[in-house]
Scaffold this active site. Structure first.
Site, PDB file in Angstrom:
ATOM      1  N   LYS B 110       0.887  -1.047  -0.280  1.00 54.76           N
ATOM      2  CA  LYS B 110      -0.047  -0.297  -0.279  1.00 54.76           C
ATOM      3  C   LYS B 110       0.443   1.187   0.115  1.00 54.76           C
ATOM      4  O   LYS B 110       0.906   1.952   1.153  1.00 54.76           O
ATOM      5  CB  LYS B 110      -0.687   0.011   1.546  1.00 54.76           C
ATOM      6  CG  LYS B 110      -1.685   1.567   1.271  1.00 54.76           C
ATOM      7  CD  LYS B 110      -2.518   0.818   1.908  1.00 54.76           C
ATOM      8  CE  LYS B 110      -2.694   1.405   4.045  1.00 54.76           C
ATOM      9  NZ  LYS B 110      -4.287   2.023   4.139  1.00 54.76           N
ATOM     10  N   THR B 142      -9.844   1.321  -0.546  1.00 53.53           N
ATOM     11  CA  THR B 142     -10.231   2.667  -0.174  1.00 53.53           C
ATOM     12  C   THR B 142      -9.456   3.718   0.357  1.00 53.53           C
ATOM     13  O   THR B 142      -9.832   5.059  -0.018  1.00 53.53           O
ATOM     14  CB  THR B 142     -11.867   2.343   0.778  1.00 53.53           C
ATOM     15  OG1 THR B 142     -11.167   1.540   2.042  1.00 53.53           O
ATOM     16  CG2 THR B 142     -12.695   1.735   0.366  1.00 53.53           C
ATOM     17  N   ASP B 143      -8.152   3.149   0.620  1.00 57.38           N
ATOM     18  CA  ASP B 143      -7.908   4.176   1.725  1.00 57.38           C
ATOM     19  C   ASP B 143      -6.577   4.639  -0.196  1.00 57.38           C
ATOM     20  O   ASP B 143      -6.678   5.495  -0.555  1.00 57.38           O
ATOM     21  CB  ASP B 143      -6.248   3.582   2.353  1.00 57.38           C
ATOM     22  CG  ASP B 143      -6.529   4.044   3.612  1.00 57.38           C
ATOM     23  OD1 ASP B 143      -8.103   4.720   4.167  1.00 57.38           O
ATOM     24  OD2 ASP B 143      -5.406   3.948   4.345  1.00 57.38           O
ATOM     25  N   LYS B 176     -10.171  10.564   6.597  1.00 62.70           N
ATOM     26  CA  LYS B 176      -9.148  10.345   6.214  1.00 62.70           C
ATOM     27  C   LYS B 176      -8.227   9.319   5.137  1.00 62.70           C
ATOM     28  O   LYS B 176      -9.265   8.223   5.302  1.00 62.70           O
ATOM     29  CB  LYS B 176      -7.660  10.699   7.547  1.00 62.70           C
ATOM     30  CG  LYS B 176      -7.619   9.853   8.232  1.00 62.70           C
ATOM     31  CD  LYS B 176      -6.926  10.542   9.764  1.00 62.70           C
ATOM     32  CE  LYS B 176      -6.738   8.456   9.967  1.00 62.70           C
ATOM     33  NZ  LYS B 176      -6.039   9.709  11.781  1.00 62.70           N
ATOM     34  N   PHE B 203     -22.181  -8.830   1.644  1.00 61.42           N
ATOM     35  CA  PHE B 203     -20.255  -9.011   1.135  1.00 61.42           C
ATOM     36  C   PHE B 203     -19.370 -10.023   2.621  1.00 61.42           C
ATOM     37  O   PHE B 203     -18.841 -10.307   1.690  1.00 61.42           O
ATOM     38  CB  PHE B 203     -19.703  -7.551   1.363  1.00 61.42           C
ATOM     39  CG  PHE B 203     -19.654  -6.773  -0.633  1.00 61.42           C
ATOM     40  CD1 PHE B 203     -19.316  -7.410  -1.593  1.00 61.42           C
ATOM     41  CD2 PHE B 203     -20.186  -4.936  -0.672  1.00 61.42           C
ATOM     42  CE1 PHE B 203     -19.623  -6.817  -2.908  1.00 61.42           C
ATOM     43  CE2 PHE B 203     -20.146  -5.436  -1.328  1.00 61.42           C
ATOM     44  CZ  PHE B 203     -20.071  -5.139  -2.472  1.00 61.42           C
ATOM     45  N   HIS B 286      -4.912   1.771  18.276  1.00 64.84           N
ATOM     46  CA  HIS B 286      -3.935   2.500  17.533  1.00 64.84           C
ATOM     47  C   HIS B 286      -2.687   2.917  17.649  1.00 64.84           C
ATOM     48  O   HIS B 286      -2.238   3.790  17.419  1.00 64.84           O
ATOM     49  CB  HIS B 286      -4.513   3.581  16.581  1.00 64.84           C
ATOM     50  CG  HIS B 286      -5.810   2.780  15.874  1.00 64.84           C
ATOM     51  ND1 HIS B 286      -7.127   2.386  16.381  1.00 64.84           N
ATOM     52  CD2 HIS B 286      -6.142   2.343  14.954  1.00 64.84           C
ATOM     53  CE1 HIS B 286      -7.426   1.168  15.884  1.00 64.84           C
ATOM     54  NE2 HIS B 286      -7.068   1.726  14.476  1.00 64.84           N
ATOM     55  N   HIS B 302      -4.390  -5.624  10.059  1.00 65.40           N
ATOM     56  CA  HIS B 302      -4.514  -4.199  10.960  1.00 65.40           C
ATOM     57  C   HIS B 302      -5.279  -4.575  12.612  1.00 65.40           C
ATOM     58  O   HIS B 302      -4.927  -4.259  13.106  1.00 65.40           O
ATOM     59  CB  HIS B 302      -4.756  -3.277   9.980  1.00 65.40           C
ATOM     60  CG  HIS B 302      -5.999  -1.760  10.654  1.00 65.40           C
ATOM     61  ND1 HIS B 302      -3.995  -1.425  11.074  1.00 65.40           N
ATOM     62  CD2 HIS B 302      -6.424  -1.716  10.964  1.00 65.40           C
ATOM     63  CE1 HIS B 302      -4.935  -0.045  11.705  1.00 65.40           C
ATOM     64  NE2 HIS B 302      -6.543  -0.541  11.879  1.00 65.40           N
TER      65      HIS B 302
END
Lengths: 415, 415
Positions: B110, B142-143, B176, B203, B286, B302
């Protein structure tokens, strides 16, 4: 969202850190199972005209950094000409956390990896979320640093200290920034207003003549479409300003920069993020010019390309009966006098025409070609108003007019 | 700027194109020779929960694209599982201008060049300034597409259709976006709210079990710090939800997603652009986790890393007497029950400690470690509250607790 229907899920809130603030609200929308998240981002960009910016006694730049860590980015030219003074300026205790880097990029190498290079240095320097990146250089440097500030920690602050004429009156005060990609000018970029622009015309003293002329193109562009008084100043003193690097006649240089800056910012304020109506007077000279810059392999500078575009767009206006012969003469004469070329042999009508088609995409389906209708006034043309034949006629007329007195593109100086 | 002192240089103006609008004002500042350029950017992001999103009879996604050109970006998994249905969904005449691309990227790849790849395809597809990039995939997709939309034409629209559980309740509704760079998680990115997020839990039917568990970590995180009722739902039905891919018990899956989405958005609405006060409840889990993801070479997902962080942060809260033994038990039990690991042998106390120092930089000088103080409540700890000794004790206690019943990280399934 069933359990929240009819009630605000989150009331409006505001967050702020001085020059940036935001609000948001989360509420059910009229539509079924839909939440509407409305956000608002407010930013303040201060543009200050100062003198002797690098004099240790001038606190302007140090005050704007304050006690924050900062990364100061210089171009090789700025390092060579002002490096010692920059170091001395930041030598005091109050600004011990300032780090420096030299960014060696030209328009031809203004790419995304330049912005990444600055981001990497910013990370290594330990820049925090509120730590500014300070660009001291021309438009390439301030653009790259603006984009780097956007990418580093998702929108950190940046400060622009332009050292070229284009920088002072255009790139260094702009809200947007971009880099080139795969042969497309400004293909990747963002809107990210700087915190501060600090403008000092004393930097022009060391600017090569060609770059002063280059900046004059942007000033003439602005004057032609929106400021007849500025045009009159240029017509009277433009040549002297170029020769003296804006030092003489003494008050006129500063006055021209002040008017240009206020005029440019006033135009940007109409629609700073370019949403909705994309007609912008400051796009005069910026329709054919990106293609010209790229097609020349960036041997033609930005302002020089803008001048070629201004000449062609003005000639088109003349052909269509929108601009008088007298006014066209005044525009073209001023450009030639300060040393700008009106034509470039590398431009083909086919290439110009396909450029227009690409611009239509960028401007979301409309061309909006800006053409002057008098000194200080303009109109916008749709693609239907233009044809390859019109482009050919206009280019040929310009070439004939230019043959009598070729501009600098034919006789480049080394300074 | 002398000639403009005391008067507004440009009155407030507003520009709009529906979901985006802006205002700006140019005025003299109090300071000498300074103009203040104030701008405001307002955006609306609509989050809709729908069913059978890809059923040709469901107009939701087509309506949101409207008559605009669009680039629809799929992951290889989405192409394999839903490619035919996606093509059929867009097969009608109304959406002839939709183009498709498959983006093959994992968390480990990524990177910024993934966003550039999407920008290049968007340019080739002739996407205009108001043409959306539509991401159908997990959080990586999506990021990357969100960042691409920011860079392409300086902030074009994008639409997120998350297909994973993390996507539905976190990445796919976020303001973000970011990519990894040089071993730093989310090192480059931007705030750029999507126009729309369209959420369909159907989904999840094809999502590998490990990825359902991965998403549960983010839901548990949210429940622990801000929603005791959600926690109760998870404690009762969490295991069944994982086993059934959120299909059973029938109304609970949808209810958990609805509560999580509303809760997450409500938290984001407090400070969507993260200016000023950087204490965010959703940062629970996080703080250590980005380092864990990178240190594992992204073999830890993640959510799995978030779970390790939630466990450690909760144990720290226990050691400091901020969280009761009972509440700690409830948190850790729920995580183990749904299949999340509490410890990872690759974590060293030294690495955890240096991670905290880096987070202090990212959070602008303060750690703001989020720790639970009860189910549904939290506190923020400064770096002074933490020591290597505290980290060691907490990690050792967790390891002993975990030894009795190891989580999935030790016994990875292939589904």
């Amino acid at each position: 969202v069933t359990e929240t229907k009819g009630t605000a899920v989150a009331p409006p809130t505001t967050a702020t850190n001085g020059r940036v603030s935001s609000s948001a609200q989360l509420a059910p929308s009229g539509a079924k199972d839909t939440l509407r998240f409305s956000s608002e981002l407010r930013r303040t960009h201060e543009v200050t005209i100062t003198r002797d910016l690098l004099h240790p006694g001038n606190p302007a730049l140090r005050e704007r950094i304050g006690d924050r860590r900062a990364l100061v980015v210089l171009t090789p030219s700025v390092k060579r000409l002002y490096g010692r003074r920059v170091l001395e300026y930041f030598a005091g205790e109050a600004t011990a956390a300032v780090e420096f880097m030299v960014l060696e990029r030209s328009e031809a190498s203004k790419s995304l990896d330049a912005a990444v290079e600055v981001c990497e240095r910013a990370a290594a320097a330990g820049l925090r979320r509120t730590s500014p990146i300070v660009a001291i250089g021309g438009g390439v440097c301030t653009d790259v640093c603006g984009l780097a500030a956007m990418l580093h920690r998702r929108g950190g602050p940046h400060v622009k200290v332009p050292t070229t004429l284009v920088g002072l009156i255009d790139a260094g005060i702009a809200t947007k920034n971009a880099v080139n990609h795969l042969g497309t000018k400004s293909a990747l970029g963002s809107f990210h207003p700087p915190e501060h622009s600090l403008l000092d015309i004393a930097f022009l003293a060391t600017l090569p003549r060609r770059h002063v002329v280059n900046g004059m193109a942007e000033i003439i562009k602005l004057a032609v479409v929106s400021d007849a008084e500025l045009f009159a100043l240029l017509a009277r003193d433009g040549v002297a300003l170029v020769e003296s690097r804006f030092a003489a006649p003494a008050p006129v240089g500063a006055e021209v920069v002040r008017r240009s800056v206020a005029g440019m910012l006033g135009e940007l304020a109409r629609n700073p993020f370019e949403v909705g109506d994309l007609r912008r007077r400051v796009d005069f000279g910026h329709t054919f010019s990106p293609h010209i810059e790229v097609a020349s392999g960036h041997s033609i500078l930005h302002g020089e390309a803008v001048a070629l575009d201004v000449a062609l767009s003005s000639q088109i206006a003349r052909e269509l009966g929108l601009l008088s012969e007298d006014d066209l003469d005044r525009v073209l004469c001023l450009m030639r006098e300060v040393g700008l070329s009106l034509v470039w042999p590398g431009m083909s009508v086919d290439a110009l025409w396909s450029t227009l088609r690409a611009v239509v995409e960028h401007r979301d389906g409309d061309l909006h070609l800006v053409v002057p209708t008098a000194i200080g006034a303009c109109a916008y043309l749709g693609i239907d108003a233009i044809s390859p034949a019109l482009l050919r006629t206009s280019a040929e007329r310009l070439a004939r007019r230019s043959a009598a007195r070729p501009g600098t593109l034919g006789r480049r100086s080394r300074t």
